[in-house]
Design an enzyme around this catalytic site. Structure first.
Site, PDB file in Angstrom:
ATOM      1  N   LYS A  54      57.421  63.607  -3.592  1.00  0.00           N
ATOM      2  CA  LYS A  54      57.374  62.794  -4.814  1.00  0.00           C
ATOM      3  C   LYS A  54      57.921  63.600  -5.990  1.00  0.00           C
ATOM      4  O   LYS A  54      58.666  63.081  -6.828  1.00  0.00           O
ATOM      5  CB  LYS A  54      55.929  62.346  -5.098  1.00  0.00           C
ATOM      6  CG  LYS A  54      55.419  61.305  -4.101  1.00  0.00           C
ATOM      7  CD  LYS A  54      53.925  61.019  -4.233  1.00  0.00           C
ATOM      8  CE  LYS A  54      53.446  60.077  -3.134  1.00  0.00           C
ATOM      9  NZ  LYS A  54      52.003  59.807  -3.144  1.00  0.00           N
ATOM     10  N   GLN A  98      46.389  62.097  -5.107  1.00  0.00           N
ATOM     11  CA  GLN A  98      46.817  61.954  -3.718  1.00  0.00           C
ATOM     12  C   GLN A  98      45.601  61.746  -2.815  1.00  0.00           C
ATOM     13  O   GLN A  98      44.608  62.460  -2.914  1.00  0.00           O
ATOM     14  CB  GLN A  98      47.620  63.201  -3.288  1.00  0.00           C
ATOM     15  CG  GLN A  98      48.245  63.101  -1.910  1.00  0.00           C
ATOM     16  CD  GLN A  98      49.298  61.994  -1.787  1.00  0.00           C
ATOM     17  OE1 GLN A  98      49.931  61.618  -2.760  1.00  0.00           O
ATOM     18  NE2 GLN A  98      49.461  61.466  -0.586  1.00  0.00           N
ATOM     19  N   ASP A 121      49.896  54.128  -9.058  1.00  0.00           N
ATOM     20  CA  ASP A 121      49.637  53.662  -7.688  1.00  0.00           C
ATOM     21  C   ASP A 121      49.203  52.192  -7.683  1.00  0.00           C
ATOM     22  O   ASP A 121      49.196  51.558  -6.632  1.00  0.00           O
ATOM     23  CB  ASP A 121      48.507  54.482  -7.052  1.00  0.00           C
ATOM     24  CG  ASP A 121      49.005  55.670  -6.244  1.00  0.00           C
ATOM     25  OD1 ASP A 121      50.064  55.538  -5.606  1.00  0.00           O
ATOM     26  OD2 ASP A 121      48.318  56.706  -6.246  1.00  0.00           O
TER      27      ASP A 121
HETATM   28  N1  GUN Z   1      48.035  58.687   0.466  1.00  0.00           N
HETATM   29  C1  GUN Z   1      48.713  57.921   1.349  1.00  0.00           C
HETATM   30  N2  GUN Z   1      49.425  56.969   0.713  1.00  0.00           N
HETATM   31  C2  GUN Z   1      49.173  57.134  -0.601  1.00  0.00           C
HETATM   32  C3  GUN Z   1      49.622  56.462  -1.770  1.00  0.00           C
HETATM   33  O1  GUN Z   1      50.395  55.496  -1.731  1.00  0.00           O
HETATM   34  N3  GUN Z   1      49.135  56.937  -2.950  1.00  0.00           N
HETATM   35  C4  GUN Z   1      48.276  57.987  -3.022  1.00  0.00           C
HETATM   36  N4  GUN Z   1      47.852  58.375  -4.231  1.00  0.00           N
HETATM   37  N5  GUN Z   1      47.853  58.637  -1.956  1.00  0.00           N
HETATM   38  C5  GUN Z   1      48.299  58.212  -0.750  1.00  0.00           C
END
Ligand code: GUN
Length: 293
Positions: A54, A98, A121
């Site tokens: 990311k 995360q 998110d």
């Molecule tokens: N862990 C797995 N997928 C995601 C996501 O889309 N966002 C976040 N913050 N953590 C994740």
């Protein structure tokens, strides 16, 4: 029949280029860059990779990005204090924590603490509610990526039987919602489906999945959907990412299903790259909203 392979990586690259152009315009207008902070707690190897990917994507698009790393022994209260600081920092436009968080941490309490205007998110109750009512601030990244993929591959959702396999808050539930809305990210043709949701307690799953014109699979079980569960000519979108030994596999048995489907996403290289592209989109939107208000 051999299925058309839907190249999520190429589509995500196009979207990322479009976002980079919009970020340049943003910088001209506001004399600053959008900024995302990812909070990473503990040392889960998969999470480290996701967060790093990311960060690289942000940098390539001209979005500032920081990773706030915390030890696995961090308490819920300590994490909430970090979020309070990020919420109050006007230079930070987007925040993501995360997942998964280490066990003793109260994930719901943590996610609820993120300012909904910075919740890129789109996990907060406010943002989920806005999406459900068809007036979204942000769309959750993976479901939004699926809708973009279908739209840009010219696969209409309107009038189709869509079957979603999986009912998670992050993927399954939002996908059901987006497919049944009156309009989607790509307009009415990217919505207006008749939607069925299946999950781990659905009896005779194959009987339901065989009705699908478009099958969206996010059940989190490797190779769970095989060719006998797919209607010939169906479009199959595999949203699973499962690690088996050192290999990534989806929730769909690609080799057999690609013989009956008309189109299918690979894993890796399907929906995954679109998730990151949509995070960039949400971060840019968050910054635009905060600096314009
Ligand atoms: N862990 C797995 N997928 C995601 C996501 O889309 N966002 C976040 N913050 N953590 C994740």
């Amino acid at each position: 029949m051999t299925a058309r392979i839907l190249d999520g990586k190429a589509i995500a690259n196009n979207i990322r280029e479009e976002i980079a152009v919009r970020v340049s315009a943003f910088r001209e207008r506001f004399s600053t860059s959008p900024k995302l902070v990812a909070v990473l707690v503990g040392d889960d190897p998969a999470s480290q990779v996701y967060v790093r990917n990311k960060e690289i994507a942000c940098q390539k698009a001209g979005i500032q990005s920081d990773i706030h790393r915390l030890s696995g022994a961090t308490t819920t209260e300590e994490l909430l204090a970090v979020l309070d600081e990020l919420n109050a920092d006007p230079k930070v436009h987007g925040i993501l924590v995360q997942l998964p968080l280490p066990d003793p941490i109260d994930t719901r309490l943590v996610l609820d603490r993120i300012d909904p205007r910075k919740d890129v998110d789109a996990f907060s109750p406010e943002n989920v509610g806005l999406m459900l009512q068809g007036r979204p601030r942000f769309l959750p990244c993976t479901p939004h990526g699926v809708m973009q993929l279908l739209n840009r591959c010219k696969i209409a959702v309107q009038g189709k039987q869509v079957v979603v396999v999986g009912r998670s808050d992050i993927v399954g539930k939002p996908l059901v919602c987006l497919c049944m809305q009156k309009s989607g990210p790509g307009g009415p043709s990217n919505a207006n489906a008749t939607v069925t949701c299946c999950h781990s307690q659905t009896p005779d799953l194959g009987e339901i999945t065989r009705r699908a014109d478009i099958l969206l699979v996010a059940i989190g079980k490797p190779n769970w959907i095989n060719a006998s569960m797919v209607k010939p000519g169906a479009v199959v979108i595999d949203i699973g990412i499962n690690r088996i030994a050192d290999r990534l596999v989806g929730d769909v048995d690609f080799d057999s299903v690609s013989q009956v489907a008309s189109a299918i996403t690979p894993v890796p290289g399907g929906v995954g790259p679109l998730t990151i592209a949509m995070l960039l989109e949400n971060t840019l939107r968050a910054a635009e909203e905060q600096l314009s208000s």
